[in-house]
Design a protein around this motif. Structure first.
Motif, PDB file in Angstrom:
ATOM      1  N   CYS A  25      37.201  37.045  22.257  1.00 50.44           N
ATOM      2  CA  CYS A  25      38.139  37.924  22.943  1.00 50.44           C
ATOM      3  C   CYS A  25      38.143  37.608  24.425  1.00 50.44           C
ATOM      4  CB  CYS A  25      37.743  39.386  22.750  1.00 50.44           C
ATOM      5  SG  CYS A  25      37.922  39.931  21.070  1.00 50.44           S
ATOM      6  N   GLN A  26      39.307  37.295  24.918  1.00 50.36           N
ATOM      7  CA  GLN A  26      39.427  36.988  26.352  1.00 50.36           C
ATOM      8  C   GLN A  26      39.313  38.259  27.186  1.00 50.36           C
ATOM      9  OE1 GLN A  26      39.640  33.968  27.842  1.00 50.36           O
ATOM     10  NE2 GLN A  26      39.393  32.972  25.855  1.00 50.36           N
ATOM     11  N   LEU A  27      39.219  38.043  28.468  1.00 50.93           N
ATOM     12  CA  LEU A  27      39.026  39.156  29.403  1.00 50.93           C
ATOM     13  C   LEU A  27      40.194  40.133  29.429  1.00 50.93           C
ATOM     14  CD1 LEU A  27      37.510  37.461  32.557  1.00 50.93           C
ATOM     15  CD2 LEU A  27      36.413  39.063  31.001  1.00 50.93           C
ATOM     16  N   VAL A  28      39.859  41.353  29.749  1.00 47.31           N
ATOM     17  CA  VAL A  28      40.876  42.366  29.999  1.00 47.31           C
ATOM     18  C   VAL A  28      40.926  42.601  31.499  1.00 47.31           C
ATOM     19  CG1 VAL A  28      41.542  44.762  29.623  1.00 47.31           C
ATOM     20  CG2 VAL A  28      40.412  43.482  27.804  1.00 47.31           C
ATOM     21  N   LYS A  29      42.108  42.435  32.072  1.00 51.84           N
ATOM     22  CA  LYS A  29      42.258  42.712  33.502  1.00 51.84           C
ATOM     23  C   LYS A  29      42.854  44.099  33.663  1.00 51.84           C
ATOM     24  CE  LYS A  29      43.719  38.273  34.632  1.00 51.84           C
ATOM     25  NZ  LYS A  29      44.804  37.506  35.207  1.00 51.84           N
ATOM     26  N   LEU A  30      42.225  44.890  34.507  1.00 56.06           N
ATOM     27  CA  LEU A  30      42.679  46.268  34.684  1.00 56.06           C
ATOM     28  C   LEU A  30      43.627  46.386  35.868  1.00 56.06           C
ATOM     29  CD1 LEU A  30      39.340  48.197  34.132  1.00 56.06           C
ATOM     30  CD2 LEU A  30      41.154  47.738  32.493  1.00 56.06           C
ATOM     31  N   TYR A  31      44.666  47.153  35.658  1.00 56.61           N
ATOM     32  CA  TYR A  31      45.625  47.421  36.720  1.00 56.61           C
ATOM     33  C   TYR A  31      45.908  48.914  36.768  1.00 56.61           C
ATOM     34  CZ  TYR A  31      46.623  42.424  36.707  1.00 56.61           C
ATOM     35  OH  TYR A  31      46.513  41.062  36.784  1.00 56.61           O
ATOM     36  N   ARG A  32      46.365  49.342  37.907  1.00 57.40           N
ATOM     37  CA  ARG A  32      46.873  50.700  38.022  1.00 57.40           C
ATOM     38  C   ARG A  32      48.200  50.593  38.741  1.00 57.40           C
ATOM     39  NH1 ARG A  32      44.156  55.300  37.165  1.00 57.40           N
ATOM     40  NH2 ARG A  32      42.148  54.267  37.319  1.00 57.40           N
ATOM     41  N   GLY A  87      50.378  48.339  38.544  1.00 57.37           N
ATOM     42  CA  GLY A  87      50.609  46.993  39.022  1.00 57.37           C
ATOM     43  C   GLY A  87      49.534  46.460  39.951  1.00 57.37           C
ATOM     44  N   GLU A  88      48.705  47.348  40.492  1.00 57.22           N
ATOM     45  CA  GLU A  88      47.648  46.911  41.413  1.00 57.22           C
ATOM     46  C   GLU A  88      46.351  46.675  40.642  1.00 57.22           C
ATOM     47  OE1 GLU A  88      47.735  46.349  44.838  1.00 57.22           O
ATOM     48  OE2 GLU A  88      49.883  46.393  44.359  1.00 57.22           O
ATOM     49  N   PRO A  89      45.696  45.534  40.892  1.00 59.10           N
ATOM     50  CA  PRO A  89      44.431  45.278  40.193  1.00 59.10           C
ATOM     51  C   PRO A  89      43.385  46.335  40.543  1.00 59.10           C
ATOM     52  CG  PRO A  89      45.163  43.344  41.422  1.00 59.10           C
ATOM     53  CD  PRO A  89      46.065  44.461  41.801  1.00 59.10           C
ATOM     54  N   VAL A  90      42.623  46.748  39.538  1.00 58.72           N
ATOM     55  CA  VAL A  90      41.541  47.706  39.769  1.00 58.72           C
ATOM     56  C   VAL A  90      40.282  46.915  40.110  1.00 58.72           C
ATOM     57  CG1 VAL A  90      40.067  49.444  38.698  1.00 58.72           C
ATOM     58  CG2 VAL A  90      42.512  49.410  38.203  1.00 58.72           C
ATOM     59  N   ARG A  91      39.697  47.232  41.218  1.00 61.50           N
ATOM     60  CA  ARG A  91      38.506  46.487  41.651  1.00 61.50           C
ATOM     61  C   ARG A  91      37.274  47.049  40.952  1.00 61.50           C
ATOM     62  NH1 ARG A  91      39.853  42.892  44.719  1.00 61.50           N
ATOM     63  NH2 ARG A  91      41.548  43.022  46.242  1.00 61.50           N
ATOM     64  N   MET A  92      36.435  46.119  40.550  1.00 68.90           N
ATOM     65  CA  MET A  92      35.179  46.549  39.932  1.00 68.90           C
ATOM     66  C   MET A  92      34.050  45.747  40.537  1.00 68.90           C
ATOM     67  SD  MET A  92      35.614  47.164  35.910  1.00 68.90           S
ATOM     68  CE  MET A  92      36.438  45.635  35.611  1.00 68.90           C
ATOM     69  N   SER A  93      33.017  46.449  40.904  1.00 75.46           N
ATOM     70  CA  SER A  93      31.873  45.734  41.439  1.00 75.46           C
ATOM     71  C   SER A  93      30.687  45.981  40.529  1.00 75.46           C
ATOM     72  CB  SER A  93      31.600  46.221  42.856  1.00 75.46           C
ATOM     73  OG  SER A  93      30.216  46.266  43.089  1.00 75.46           O
ATOM     74  N   LYS A  94      30.174  44.910  39.957  1.00 76.40           N
ATOM     75  CA  LYS A  94      29.102  45.053  38.997  1.00 76.40           C
ATOM     76  C   LYS A  94      27.783  45.333  39.722  1.00 76.40           C
ATOM     77  CE  LYS A  94      28.463  43.054  34.429  1.00 76.40           C
ATOM     78  NZ  LYS A  94      28.564  41.866  33.605  1.00 76.40           N
ATOM     79  N   ARG A  95      27.659  44.751  40.918  1.00 78.66           N
ATOM     80  CA  ARG A  95      26.403  44.859  41.655  1.00 78.66           C
ATOM     81  C   ARG A  95      26.044  46.320  41.948  1.00 78.66           C
ATOM     82  NH1 ARG A  95      27.343  40.821  46.286  1.00 78.66           N
ATOM     83  NH2 ARG A  95      29.317  41.056  45.210  1.00 78.66           N
TER      84      ARG A  95
END
Length: 584
Positions: free
Chosen positions: A384-391, A393-401
């Motif tokens: 399964c390829q990645l899911v990119k999140l948007y809100r 139309g704007e990408p949702v930023r995620m920081s794993k750290r």
RNA sequence: GCACCCGUAGCUCAGCUGGAUAGAGCGCUGCCCUCCGAAGGCAGAGGCCAGGGGUUCGAAUCCCUUCGGGUGCACCA
């Protein structure tokens, strides 16, 4: 019933009659397919029989087509037969047969579309298998939904399916989990703590710490790590698994078997040792050295002799280590033993639903399959390829750290289970997916989730209205199946019937191809066709489903509505999405 | 360096295991509706299926190759 299968048989027997008359050598008839023609103007069914058989028989495709067509014209269920293009045979079904097909659909009810094609083959679908070190995050959603829908689909296809989750509870990461939980335990006892780099910082371990304090008081503090670690690890893992199961339940994902990696090891190597011994007997294990990896060489690379699986004998690019430099088994060795365990439990098809970052794993799993089963079990890996999140139309930023990732729970609570499930399936799994929080909750045609569910709700609404307007009419499936269905002769109605007839075929092909997204796309098309027919009634009142002046015709049309509702509902059931009676 | 996945309309993607004139949604253009069964309808423009070669009656689909994008490449899990 499956009209495509029905007519494949009829075409085949027509061909057999012709072959018998010609007294020719036997030819392979399995390539004959009967399918919906690309263009609806070509009729209800099309077959390539003449084209695939012309060459082996030494005939011209069109001549053979004419011969077959001639026989099919004698079939009373066929209204017309045409030979077209390079040698296609196009069939238009007779109205009584069409009516019969719709009637049998309604009579089959919620079983319509189920198939025996799988022949009860035991299939193991392993999916999610997230490490038990924290809550599920949004990246897990796709695999969870795809695996779950695929399992449903295989069940519909007549396979004997088990949904399985492999708990990675034996590696170093669960020790890290234990140390992280131990800190929370100290915190619960009133200590100030700082969480060092490399441990899990998430708040979700706080309750685990509190629970440990409740159970053990301060006693763990006096133990050496070697003593408390196993205790804390067990407690933390089972707490994490409870949390994960809760998260999965939000998506309506429920596994049949949770398999613990830990149970593979034990005295004398446990199942892992036994499996390696078994493979050794078959000549798949040897002691040797591997060539250093190409490209960038790891800093700590050492050229040493180790126990290897001769994977290159069974299709892999390189032989795979089974034992680490410290003498313990590799993760991969566990996988081999786990496969053996599945095989010994009788599974003959193992499906793994993995994230795209596991691409390098495919060949070695298939190699394991060949080596262990000797070719009697198949292995398929869905990446399964990645899911990119948007809100909007704007990408949702995620920081794993920072631990600031979007959890599965966040997503489901915001947009609802149905939207998540449907959208995760509205794409091939090997294609990346964009997921827009705003779009998936829109109530419009752009939103396929809404559009399909609304189709079902609209059908329900029509039937409710009919019950009110025509109280004398019996709207039960049994009664509607008895209506004069041959009255359905409008082009849109016929087209809708064709679409409904495709459902069993879609289920079978999607199940065989391991592609649940095909069902989602089919449902969208079916819903579109249904909405379209409804809309025609807006301008042309004589096309409306409910027409009090013509009770017979209305009954037939309501049967069509009923059938559409049935198929939408079944398809949504396969996908694990609700089929609402009304939209709110 | 090697392996795997992907490349189809301006955008996001289908394409039913090799079939006919390659489809849908968005966006765009033009009409219609906004009193029926709520959350629109109808139509139109838009394509060298990344490029090249091959296999055959027939290729977006299979094979080879080039280009472009993604992922992964002892012992970690």
């Amino acid at each position: 019933m499956n009209i495509f299968r029905d007519f494949t048989a009829r075409v085949t027997s027509a061909v057999e009659v012709i072959l018998a008359a010609r007294d020719s050598a036997p030819v392979d008839l399995s390539r004959i397919v009967v399918e919906p023609p690309r263009d609806a103007a070509h009729g209800d069914l099309a077959t390539n029989a003449a084209m695939v058989l012309a060459k082996p028989l030494g005939l011209k495709p069109r001549d053979l087509a004419e011969a077959i067509a001639g026989r099919l014209r004698d079939d009373e269920d066929v209204a017309s037969v045409e030979v077209a293009g390079p040698g296609f045979i196009n069939l238009t079904l007779a109205a009584p047969y069409r009516a019969h097909a719709l009637k049998s659909l309604i009579q089959a009810g919620s079983d319509y579309g189920r198939s025996r094609i799988g022949g009860d083959l035991k299939v193991n679908v392993e999916y999610v298998s997230a490490n038990p070190t924290g809550p599920m995050h949004v990246g897990h959603c796709r695999g969870a939904v795809v695996g779950d829908a695929l399992a449903n689909l295989l069940d519909w296809g007549g396979y004997d399916v088990t949904k399985e989750y492999y708990i990675n509870d034996a590696g170093g990461q669960v020790d890290v989990l234990a140390r992280s939980a131990f800190l929370r335990y100290r915190e619960a006892l009133g200590e100030e703590i700082t969480i060092p780099e490399g441990l899990y910082p998430g708040d979700y371990l706080k309750p685990v710490g509190t629970a440990l304090a409740d159970v053990h008081g301060r006693t763990l503090l006096d133990m050496p790590e070697a003593e408390w670690l196993p205790l804390v690890r067990e407690a933390a893992i089972s707490a994490m698994m409870l949390m994960i199961r809760d998260d999965l339940a939000l998506l309506n994902v429920h596994h049949d078997v949770f398999f613990s990696e830990k149970t593979l090891s034990g005295e004398n190597g446990g199942k892992i040792g036994a499996t390696i011994a078994d493979m050794e007997k078959k000549g798949f294990v040897y002691s040797g050295t591997l060539p250093p990896p190409k490209g960038q060489l790891p800093d700590d690379w050492e050229d040493r002799e180790q126990l290897l699986f001769r994977a290159t004998d069974v299709g892999d690019d390189i032989d795979r280590p089974l034992v680490k430099s410290d003498g313990s088994y590799t993760y991969f060795a566990g996988d081999v033993a786990y496969f053996k365990d599945k095989f010994d439990r009788g599974f003959r098809q193992m499906i793994y639903v993995l994230g795209a970052d596991h691409g390098g794993y495919v060949k070695r799993l298939q190699a394991v399959g060949r080596a262990i089963s000797g070719g009697t079990a198949s292995v398929d890996v869905l990446l399964c390829q990645l899911v990119k999140l948007y809100r909007a139309g704007e990408p949702v930023r995620m920081s794993k750290r920072s631990g600031d990732f979007v959890t599965l729970r966040d997503v489901v609570e915001e947009v609802g289970r149905d939207a998540v499930r449907f959208m995760m399936l509205y794409r091939k799994s090997d294609a990346p997916l964009d997921f827009d929080f705003q779009k998936v909750t829109e109530q419009s045609k752009d939103n396929p989730v809404f559009y399909v569910q609304y189709g079902h709700a609209r059908a329900a609404s029509i039937l409710r209205n009919a019950a009110q307007d025509l109280p004398a009419l019996d709207l039960s499936g049994a009664a509607l199946a008895g209506a004069d269905l041959a009255l359905l002769d409008d082009a849109g109605e016929i087209s809708l019937q064709r679409r409904l007839a495709e459902f069993p075929r879609i289920i079978e092909s999607a199940a065989e191809a391991h592609e649940p997204h095909r069902v989602a796309f089919y449902l969208y098309e079916l819903a579109a066709e249904f909405h379209q027919q409804w809309n025609r009634g807006k301008d042309l009142p004589q096309l409306r489903f409910i027409n009090p002046e013509q009770p017979q015709l209305t009954a037939a049309r309501l049967a069509l509505v009923h059938a559409t509702k049935l198929v939408l509902s079944s398809g949504l059931l396969v996908l694990g999405v609700d089929a609402p009676e009304e939209m709110r």
